[in-house]
Structure formats: structure tokens, C-alpha cells
Design a protein around this motif. Sequence first.
Motif, PDB file in Angstrom:
ATOM      1  N   LEU A 168       2.563   3.913   6.321  1.00  0.00           N
ATOM      2  CA  LEU A 168       3.378   5.119   6.491  1.00  0.00           C
ATOM      3  C   LEU A 168       4.864   4.769   6.495  1.00  0.00           C
ATOM      4  O   LEU A 168       5.678   5.455   5.859  1.00  0.00           O
ATOM      5  N   ALA A 169       5.214   3.691   7.204  1.00  0.00           N
ATOM      6  CA  ALA A 169       6.619   3.287   7.273  1.00  0.00           C
ATOM      7  C   ALA A 169       7.165   2.929   5.907  1.00  0.00           C
ATOM      8  O   ALA A 169       8.341   3.166   5.611  1.00  0.00           O
ATOM      9  N   ALA A 170       6.323   2.355   5.045  1.00  0.00           N
ATOM     10  CA  ALA A 170       6.760   2.010   3.693  1.00  0.00           C
ATOM     11  C   ALA A 170       6.784   3.226   2.776  1.00  0.00           C
ATOM     12  O   ALA A 170       7.605   3.305   1.857  1.00  0.00           O
ATOM     13  N   LEU A 171       5.899   4.171   3.021  1.00  0.00           N
ATOM     14  CA  LEU A 171       5.807   5.365   2.169  1.00  0.00           C
ATOM     15  C   LEU A 171       6.968   6.324   2.403  1.00  0.00           C
ATOM     16  O   LEU A 171       7.561   6.846   1.449  1.00  0.00           O
ATOM     17  N   LEU A 172       7.300   6.584   3.656  1.00  0.00           N
ATOM     18  CA  LEU A 172       8.247   7.653   3.983  1.00  0.00           C
ATOM     19  C   LEU A 172       9.616   7.526   3.308  1.00  0.00           C
ATOM     20  O   LEU A 172      10.146   8.529   2.832  1.00  0.00           O
ATOM     21  N   PRO A 173      10.212   6.330   3.232  1.00  0.00           N
ATOM     22  CA  PRO A 173      11.525   6.269   2.583  1.00  0.00           C
ATOM     23  C   PRO A 173      11.492   6.597   1.097  1.00  0.00           C
ATOM     24  O   PRO A 173      12.530   6.858   0.495  1.00  0.00           O
ATOM     25  N   GLN A 174      10.309   6.582   0.509  1.00  0.00           N
ATOM     26  CA  GLN A 174      10.181   6.837  -0.921  1.00  0.00           C
ATOM     27  C   GLN A 174       9.873   8.305  -1.227  1.00  0.00           C
ATOM     28  O   GLN A 174       9.663   8.673  -2.387  1.00  0.00           O
ATOM     29  N   LEU A 175       9.850   9.134  -0.180  1.00  0.00           N
ATOM     30  CA  LEU A 175       9.609  10.557  -0.335  1.00  0.00           C
ATOM     31  C   LEU A 175      10.897  11.314  -0.057  1.00  0.00           C
ATOM     32  O   LEU A 175      11.657  10.949   0.834  1.00  0.00           O
ATOM     33  N   ILE A 182      15.151   8.542   0.498  1.00  0.00           N
ATOM     34  CA  ILE A 182      15.499   8.443  -0.905  1.00  0.00           C
ATOM     35  C   ILE A 182      15.401   9.797  -1.541  1.00  0.00           C
ATOM     36  O   ILE A 182      14.355  10.456  -1.464  1.00  0.00           O
ATOM     37  N   SER A 183      16.452  10.249  -2.150  1.00  0.00           N
ATOM     38  CA  SER A 183      16.442  11.538  -2.837  1.00  0.00           C
ATOM     39  C   SER A 183      16.050  11.327  -4.285  1.00  0.00           C
ATOM     40  O   SER A 183      16.709  10.563  -5.001  1.00  0.00           O
ATOM     41  N   LEU A 184      14.950  11.947  -4.696  1.00  0.00           N
ATOM     42  CA  LEU A 184      14.413  11.737  -6.037  1.00  0.00           C
ATOM     43  C   LEU A 184      14.689  12.949  -6.923  1.00  0.00           C
ATOM     44  O   LEU A 184      14.810  14.043  -6.450  1.00  0.00           O
ATOM     45  N   GLY A 231       0.738  23.462  -6.632  1.00  0.00           N
ATOM     46  CA  GLY A 231       1.638  23.743  -5.532  1.00  0.00           C
ATOM     47  C   GLY A 231       2.832  22.815  -5.551  1.00  0.00           C
ATOM     48  O   GLY A 231       3.011  22.013  -6.473  1.00  0.00           O
ATOM     49  N   PRO A 232       3.660  22.863  -4.518  1.00  0.00           N
ATOM     50  CA  PRO A 232       4.871  22.052  -4.470  1.00  0.00           C
ATOM     51  C   PRO A 232       4.561  20.588  -4.160  1.00  0.00           C
ATOM     52  O   PRO A 232       3.732  20.295  -3.295  1.00  0.00           O
ATOM     53  N   PRO A 233       5.217  19.663  -4.841  1.00  0.00           N
ATOM     54  CA  PRO A 233       5.009  18.243  -4.558  1.00  0.00           C
ATOM     55  C   PRO A 233       5.263  17.880  -3.092  1.00  0.00           C
ATOM     56  O   PRO A 233       4.573  17.009  -2.539  1.00  0.00           O
ATOM     57  N   GLY A 234       6.225  18.559  -2.462  1.00  0.00           N
ATOM     58  CA  GLY A 234       6.534  18.245  -1.072  1.00  0.00           C
ATOM     59  C   GLY A 234       5.353  18.446  -0.146  1.00  0.00           C
ATOM     60  O   GLY A 234       5.192  17.714   0.838  1.00  0.00           O
ATOM     61  N   ALA A 261       0.832  -1.204   0.000  1.00  0.00           N
ATOM     62  CA  ALA A 261       0.000   0.000   0.000  1.00  0.00           C
ATOM     63  C   ALA A 261       0.867   1.254   0.000  1.00  0.00           C
ATOM     64  O   ALA A 261       0.589   2.214  -0.726  1.00  0.00           O
ATOM     65  N   GLY A 262       1.929   1.263   0.809  1.00  0.00           N
ATOM     66  CA  GLY A 262       2.828   2.413   0.840  1.00  0.00           C
ATOM     67  C   GLY A 262       3.489   2.649  -0.501  1.00  0.00           C
ATOM     68  O   GLY A 262       3.616   3.790  -0.967  1.00  0.00           O
ATOM     69  N   ALA A 263       3.930   1.557  -1.151  1.00  0.00           N
ATOM     70  CA  ALA A 263       4.555   1.683  -2.469  1.00  0.00           C
ATOM     71  C   ALA A 263       3.565   2.203  -3.501  1.00  0.00           C
ATOM     72  O   ALA A 263       3.917   3.013  -4.370  1.00  0.00           O
ATOM     73  N   THR A 264       2.320   1.764  -3.395  1.00  0.00           N
ATOM     74  CA  THR A 264       1.297   2.228  -4.332  1.00  0.00           C
ATOM     75  C   THR A 264       1.039   3.721  -4.159  1.00  0.00           C
ATOM     76  O   THR A 264       0.957   4.465  -5.141  1.00  0.00           O
ATOM     77  N   LEU A 265       0.902   4.174  -2.918  1.00  0.00           N
ATOM     78  CA  LEU A 265       0.694   5.599  -2.669  1.00  0.00           C
ATOM     79  C   LEU A 265       1.867   6.429  -3.181  1.00  0.00           C
ATOM     80  O   LEU A 265       1.678   7.480  -3.806  1.00  0.00           O
ATOM     81  N   ALA A 266       3.086   5.957  -2.923  1.00  0.00           N
ATOM     82  CA  ALA A 266       4.266   6.682  -3.399  1.00  0.00           C
ATOM     83  C   ALA A 266       4.263   6.774  -4.915  1.00  0.00           C
ATOM     84  O   ALA A 266       4.531   7.839  -5.494  1.00  0.00           O
ATOM     85  N   GLY A 267       3.932   5.671  -5.573  1.00  0.00           N
ATOM     86  CA  GLY A 267       3.888   5.683  -7.034  1.00  0.00           C
ATOM     87  C   GLY A 267       2.850   6.641  -7.577  1.00  0.00           C
ATOM     88  O   GLY A 267       3.102   7.348  -8.567  1.00  0.00           O
ATOM     89  N   LEU A 268       1.690   6.690  -6.942  1.00  0.00           N
ATOM     90  CA  LEU A 268       0.632   7.602  -7.389  1.00  0.00           C
ATOM     91  C   LEU A 268       1.042   9.058  -7.189  1.00  0.00           C
ATOM     92  O   LEU A 268       0.764   9.914  -8.038  1.00  0.00           O
ATOM     93  N   LEU A 269       1.678   9.351  -6.076  1.00  0.00           N
ATOM     94  CA  LEU A 269       2.154  10.717  -5.831  1.00  0.00           C
ATOM     95  C   LEU A 269       3.209  11.111  -6.860  1.00  0.00           C
ATOM     96  O   LEU A 269       3.146  12.193  -7.462  1.00  0.00           O
ATOM     97  N   HIS A 270       4.175  10.244  -7.107  1.00  0.00           N
ATOM     98  CA  HIS A 270       5.242  10.581  -8.045  1.00  0.00           C
ATOM     99  C   HIS A 270       4.703  10.726  -9.472  1.00  0.00           C
ATOM    100  O   HIS A 270       5.147  11.616 -10.220  1.00  0.00           O
TER     101      HIS A 270
END
Length: 221
Positions: free
Chosen positions: A167-174, A219-221, A139-142, A93-102
Motif C-alpha cells: 500500500l505504501a508503494a502504491l499510494l504515491p503512484q495514484l 504523483i499527479s498523472l 466508471g471513474p479510474p479514481g 508489488a505496489g509498482a505492479t498494481l499501479a502499472g496494472l491499474l494505469h
Amino acid sequence: MRTGERIGSGRSADVYTLVGDPGRVLRRYRDGTDATDEAALMARLAALGYPVPAVHLEDAPGPADLVMERLTGPTMLQALLTESAADDVGARAGATLAGLLHRLHALPGRIVHLDLHPDNVIFGPRGPVVIDWCNADTGPPGLDCAMSALILAQAAVGALPQARPVLAALLPQLDGTLETHLPAATARRAADRGAAQEAVLLDEAVALIHALRRVQPQISL
């Protein structure tokens, strides 16, 4: 066009079936909020290939109405609640949310959703689809990332412990701009009358985000 039964109800809008049209629904704001801009944005996002429900701008009977594709499938939140025994459900779920945001932030126009959380993602036949664009802006992605993280953190320290592994899975991908925008996200959540019950959890939620960010690689994107 005739509305049928009410099949859904959120904080500000109701969703109805359309008589004789099983593939579409009508969503109507209870307070008469104009949905024209929201519908236009969704149509634009669909044209850019982003996963949103198809909208039918020409068929809306009034400004507070949005006629759109009827989606089938559970929300991400429902999946979390029913599949919580699976070891990797939170990570997925965290990976999916990160992918949708990116994916959203990679589109032209600096579009931000500002309310992207598990109850606003529906798993359908064509994959995850993002709904509820009433808070969307430019607005800003952040800031968008900070809002998603904060909403998850409030849930995690409140009534939905299943949100913590997400949340724990999402945060490292931001990236590191999340911390920069976290105060603004906190102010937005504090001012959100629809989230008033969760406002008391803001300090604890922010502390959880900082704690998880300290123990996980960023992770710095």
C-alpha cells in the motif's frame, strides 16, 4: 467437454480441470450467476492487449461457466507471503498494481476492475495477469484506485501486515482523485457481503490511507 477435479475455490465460484485439455480450465459460479458479460469483457480486454486469461466464449457449457486459459504461477499474494523477507517485495508489488491499474484506465471505455488486489494477480510466464472480473464495470479510474487501496489497507490493519508496504508503494503512484472517491469505495466495501468480516476494519483502513498519503509525495498523472 468433461470436468475433472476441482483445483480452486473462491468466494462465489469453483475452478475445474477439463479432461483431456490440460491447457484450459472451467470456472463455474456456484449460484448460477451468468458469466456471459464477464467472459465477453475479458475477450475484449485481451484483444486490446491487457493481461487477462484467454477465454473461449464458444466452449462454455452453460451461462454460469467460463472456459479459459489455465495459468501457472503464484498469485501476488502467495509471492508476498513467501518472499516477505525480501526488502523490496512490497515496493515491487505496489509498482505492479499501479502499472496494472494505469494500463487498464488507459484503455477505451472507462473500464474499472473494482477488485484489483494481490490475490487477483497471477505471476505467469508472460508476466502478471489479472483475474476475477466479476465486479468489473465502467466508471471513474479514481474509484478503481480507491478500491484497491482500501482492500490493501483493510488487509494491512487486519491479518496481513505484509500488505502495508505494498500500500505504501502504491499510494504515491495514484493521483489526487483517490481521496475524492474514497467515501464511495468505503460504502461499496461496507455493502459487500463477501467482505463482511473486514467491514469492522474500514475506519482504521481509511485512517491508514490518509496517514500514508500525508507522509508521501503524491504523483499527479
